[in-house]
Design an enzyme around this catalytic site. Structure first.
Site, PDB file in Angstrom:
ATOM      1  N   HIS A  37      34.523  38.173  44.356  1.00 45.78           N
ATOM      2  CA  HIS A  37      34.230  37.022  43.501  1.00 45.78           C
ATOM      3  C   HIS A  37      33.573  35.886  44.271  1.00 45.78           C
ATOM      4  O   HIS A  37      32.790  35.121  43.690  1.00 45.78           O
ATOM      5  CB  HIS A  37      35.513  36.536  42.824  1.00 45.78           C
ATOM      6  CG  HIS A  37      35.940  37.390  41.678  1.00 45.78           C
ATOM      7  ND1 HIS A  37      36.468  36.890  40.509  1.00 45.78           N
ATOM      8  CD2 HIS A  37      35.910  38.734  41.504  1.00 45.78           C
ATOM      9  CE1 HIS A  37      36.743  37.876  39.675  1.00 45.78           C
ATOM     10  NE2 HIS A  37      36.418  39.013  40.264  1.00 45.78           N
ATOM     11  N   TRP A 177      44.260  50.697  36.896  1.00 43.16           N
ATOM     12  CA  TRP A 177      43.262  51.706  36.544  1.00 43.16           C
ATOM     13  C   TRP A 177      43.674  53.102  37.017  1.00 43.16           C
ATOM     14  O   TRP A 177      43.325  54.097  36.394  1.00 43.16           O
ATOM     15  CB  TRP A 177      41.920  51.354  37.174  1.00 43.16           C
ATOM     16  CG  TRP A 177      41.215  50.169  36.627  1.00 43.16           C
ATOM     17  CD1 TRP A 177      40.296  50.147  35.602  1.00 43.16           C
ATOM     18  CD2 TRP A 177      41.327  48.809  37.065  1.00 43.16           C
ATOM     19  NE1 TRP A 177      39.836  48.872  35.394  1.00 43.16           N
ATOM     20  CE2 TRP A 177      40.453  48.026  36.280  1.00 43.16           C
ATOM     21  CE3 TRP A 177      42.082  48.175  38.067  1.00 43.16           C
ATOM     22  CZ2 TRP A 177      40.313  46.651  36.452  1.00 43.16           C
ATOM     23  CZ3 TRP A 177      41.948  46.809  38.237  1.00 43.16           C
ATOM     24  CH2 TRP A 177      41.079  46.059  37.438  1.00 43.16           C
TER      25      TRP A 177
END
Length: 285
Positions: A37, A177
């Site tokens: 990020h 995930w």
């Protein structure tokens, strides 16, 4: 410690990764997210954003909704910064992501020092430049093409979702995930290919996909990789060939963390907006 001893910094980062009080017993995934990020705000058209500057130290970027929870990652690295005060935050954050990937059995990612820390908010990029997991393939292309990535690189970078998990109180999404979210592999792509994914609405109204037993999840952006022919091609390749994925991920993550870094012919980053006052890295929000 000798100034410029980056191997010592690497070792210090590796030593703090195991943490029984954090997700799945490791802070590795959130350090990768911080590096991602901090770099993924780059705009090639204007040359703004990117990993140079460590601009997430400032309120404007720290409060971007996409960065919720990253205050934890920044705080985890404060003892390292205190031990090695000569390293910039911009270098520390990106190096921490690289070390975390390697320590979680991922590929070695090339990394070079030289990033600078900006002295004020003047060069903080606009909010909204990071990927939105609720969106589809058109959004992914808009975001990643802006940074200078192609379709293959987009899919490879999405493979970072082999690590970590989502939190409803941060991103609005919930769950992991993959079954082992602190080990880097190509499991994410195998699961995209082989599981049956059902779109579900969470109690907060956010939509995401769950597999049949609802133990694992995918974001709409993840599932869009299966719906787009060009993206799907690379999902198939990476699901079948872990070595190929590792090779491509290493290259593209190295490219990601170099975004916004201007280097001279000697490979050294050009000095710009150096923070000589060691400003507070975690401004009061």
């Amino acid at each position: 410690m000798a100034e410029g001893d980056y191997n010592a910094v690497r070792e210090a980062i590796a030593d703090i990764l195991d943490n029984d009080d954090y997700d799945d017993g490791s802070i590795g995934p959130v350090l990768v997210r911080l590096a991602w990020h901090a770099s993924g705000t780059y705009d090639k058209a204007t040359g703004t954003g990117g990993s140079n500057g460590a601009t997430m130290r400032y309120m404007k970027e720290a409060k971007d909704e996409a960065n919720n929870g990253l205050e934890n990652a920044r705080q985890f690295l404060e003892p390292i910064k205190a031990k090695f005060p000569w390293i910039t935050y911009a270098d520390l954050w990106t190096l921490a992501g690289v070390v975390a990937i390697e320590e979680m059995d991922g590929p070695k990612v090339p990394w070079k020092p030289g990033r600078q820390d900006y002295v004020d908010e003047t060069n903080v990029p606009p909010n909204g430049r990071l990927p939105d997991g609720a969106q589809g393939q058109d959004h992914l292309r808009d975001i990643f093409y802006r940074m200078g990535f192609n379709d293959q690189e987009i899919v490879a970078l999405c493979g970072a979702h082999n690590m970590g998990r989502c939190h409803m109180d941060r991103s609005g999404f919930e769950g992991a995930w993959v079954p082992n979210p602190i080990r880097f592999a190509n499991t994410y792509f195998k699961l995209l290919m082989n599981e049956e994914w059902k779109l579900t609405t969470l109690k907060n109204g956010v939509k995401q996909y769950f597999n049949e037993d609802e133990e694992l999840m995918m974001l709409p952006a993840d599932y869009s990789l299966m719906q787009d022919p060009e993206f799907h091609k690379w999902v198939e390749i990476y699901a079948a060939d872990k070595e190929k994925f590792f090779e491509d991920f290493s290259k593209v993550f190295a490219k990601l963390i170099e975004l916004g870094v201007r280097r001279g012919p000697d490979g050294k980053a050009k000095t710009n907006f150096i923070d000589r006052n060691n400003n507070d890295p975690n401004p009061r929000l």
